[in-house]
Motif scaffolding. Structure first.
Motif, PDB file in Angstrom:
ATOM      1  N   PRO A  42       0.827  -1.216   0.000  1.00 34.16           N
ATOM      2  CA  PRO A  42       0.000   0.000   0.000  1.00 34.16           C
ATOM      3  C   PRO A  42       0.857   1.260   0.000  1.00 34.16           C
ATOM      4  O   PRO A  42       1.953   1.289   0.559  1.00 34.16           O
ATOM      5  N   ASP A  46      -3.205   5.224   0.548  1.00 34.08           N
ATOM      6  CA  ASP A  46      -4.187   4.200   0.186  1.00 34.08           C
ATOM      7  C   ASP A  46      -5.210   4.000   1.297  1.00 34.08           C
ATOM      8  O   ASP A  46      -4.866   3.909   2.470  1.00 34.08           O
ATOM      9  N   GLN A  47      -6.462   3.958   0.914  1.00 37.30           N
ATOM     10  CA  GLN A  47      -7.555   3.683   1.831  1.00 37.30           C
ATOM     11  C   GLN A  47      -8.301   2.457   1.310  1.00 37.30           C
ATOM     12  O   GLN A  47      -8.703   2.423   0.149  1.00 37.30           O
ATOM     13  N   LEU A  48      -8.471   1.459   2.175  1.00 35.86           N
ATOM     14  CA  LEU A  48      -9.216   0.277   1.791  1.00 35.86           C
ATOM     15  C   LEU A  48     -10.704   0.542   1.907  1.00 35.86           C
ATOM     16  O   LEU A  48     -11.158   1.232   2.823  1.00 35.86           O
ATOM     17  N   SER A  49     -11.461  -0.026   0.985  1.00 40.56           N
ATOM     18  CA  SER A  49     -12.917   0.031   1.118  1.00 40.56           C
ATOM     19  C   SER A  49     -13.291  -0.861   2.303  1.00 40.56           C
ATOM     20  O   SER A  49     -12.519  -1.728   2.710  1.00 40.56           O
ATOM     21  N   PRO A  50     -14.478  -0.677   2.868  1.00 41.10           N
ATOM     22  CA  PRO A  50     -14.886  -1.552   3.978  1.00 41.10           C
ATOM     23  C   PRO A  50     -14.855  -3.036   3.592  1.00 41.10           C
ATOM     24  O   PRO A  50     -14.473  -3.878   4.394  1.00 41.10           O
ATOM     25  N   GLU A  51     -15.234  -3.345   2.350  1.00 44.64           N
ATOM     26  CA  GLU A  51     -15.217  -4.734   1.894  1.00 44.64           C
ATOM     27  C   GLU A  51     -13.782  -5.270   1.817  1.00 44.64           C
ATOM     28  O   GLU A  51     -13.499  -6.379   2.255  1.00 44.64           O
ATOM     29  N   ASP A  52     -12.873  -4.465   1.234  1.00 44.21           N
ATOM     30  CA  ASP A  52     -11.474  -4.886   1.138  1.00 44.21           C
ATOM     31  C   ASP A  52     -10.834  -5.013   2.514  1.00 44.21           C
ATOM     32  O   ASP A  52     -10.019  -5.905   2.750  1.00 44.21           O
ATOM     33  N   GLU A  53     -11.207  -4.132   3.419  1.00 43.53           N
ATOM     34  CA  GLU A  53     -10.674  -4.202   4.777  1.00 43.53           C
ATOM     35  C   GLU A  53     -11.124  -5.482   5.471  1.00 43.53           C
ATOM     36  O   GLU A  53     -10.336  -6.152   6.153  1.00 43.53           O
ATOM     37  N   ALA A  54     -12.393  -5.857   5.274  1.00 48.58           N
ATOM     38  CA  ALA A  54     -12.904  -7.096   5.874  1.00 48.58           C
ATOM     39  C   ALA A  54     -12.188  -8.316   5.297  1.00 48.58           C
ATOM     40  O   ALA A  54     -11.834  -9.253   6.030  1.00 48.58           O
ATOM     41  N   ALA A  56      -9.110  -8.343   3.970  1.00 50.52           N
ATOM     42  CA  ALA A  56      -7.735  -8.318   4.472  1.00 50.52           C
ATOM     43  C   ALA A  56      -7.680  -8.811   5.913  1.00 50.52           C
ATOM     44  O   ALA A  56      -6.777  -9.585   6.277  1.00 50.52           O
ATOM     45  N   LEU A  57      -8.633  -8.399   6.715  1.00 55.48           N
ATOM     46  CA  LEU A  57      -8.669  -8.848   8.104  1.00 55.48           C
ATOM     47  C   LEU A  57      -8.847 -10.363   8.172  1.00 55.48           C
ATOM     48  O   LEU A  57      -8.138 -11.049   8.911  1.00 55.48           O
TER      49      LEU A  57
END
Length: 94
Positions: A42, A46-54, A56-57
């Motif tokens: 990153p 860079d900012q992850l979308s909520p979906e991408d963050e979920a 990645a988590l």
């Protein structure tokens, strides 16, 4: 767990990244170099979308690194053994 010789050849002394499967009651194991290569690099803004963050988590937050000893053995953490229902033997696939 004793890592089979064919898998040890691929690892070539590298660490192994273990993670809970998101689909089955089993563990996934990756050579650390291959796992790290799949991580995006990153940028500072860079900012992850909520979906991408979920995603990645789910994929990366619950990983454990283990390194085989000189005989090719690794100790599986208790929480991962319990998750996969491992009591006395394992099967390697790949």
């Amino acid at each position: 767990v004793s890592v089979p010789a064919d898998f040890r050849k691929v690892l070539a002394g590298d660490a192994i990244v273990l993670r809970r499967s998101t689909r089955h009651a089993c563990l996934e194991a990756w050579p650390a170099a291959a796992f790290d290569a799949d991580l995006p690099a990153p940028g500072p803004l860079d900012q992850l979308s909520p979906e991408d963050e979920a995603i990645a988590l789910a994929m990366f937050a619950d990983t454990t690194d283990v390194t085989p000893d000189p005989e090719g053995r690794v100790v599986l953490p208790r929480d991962l053994r319990e998750f996969a229902g491992i009591t006395d033997s394992v099967t390697f696939m790949g």
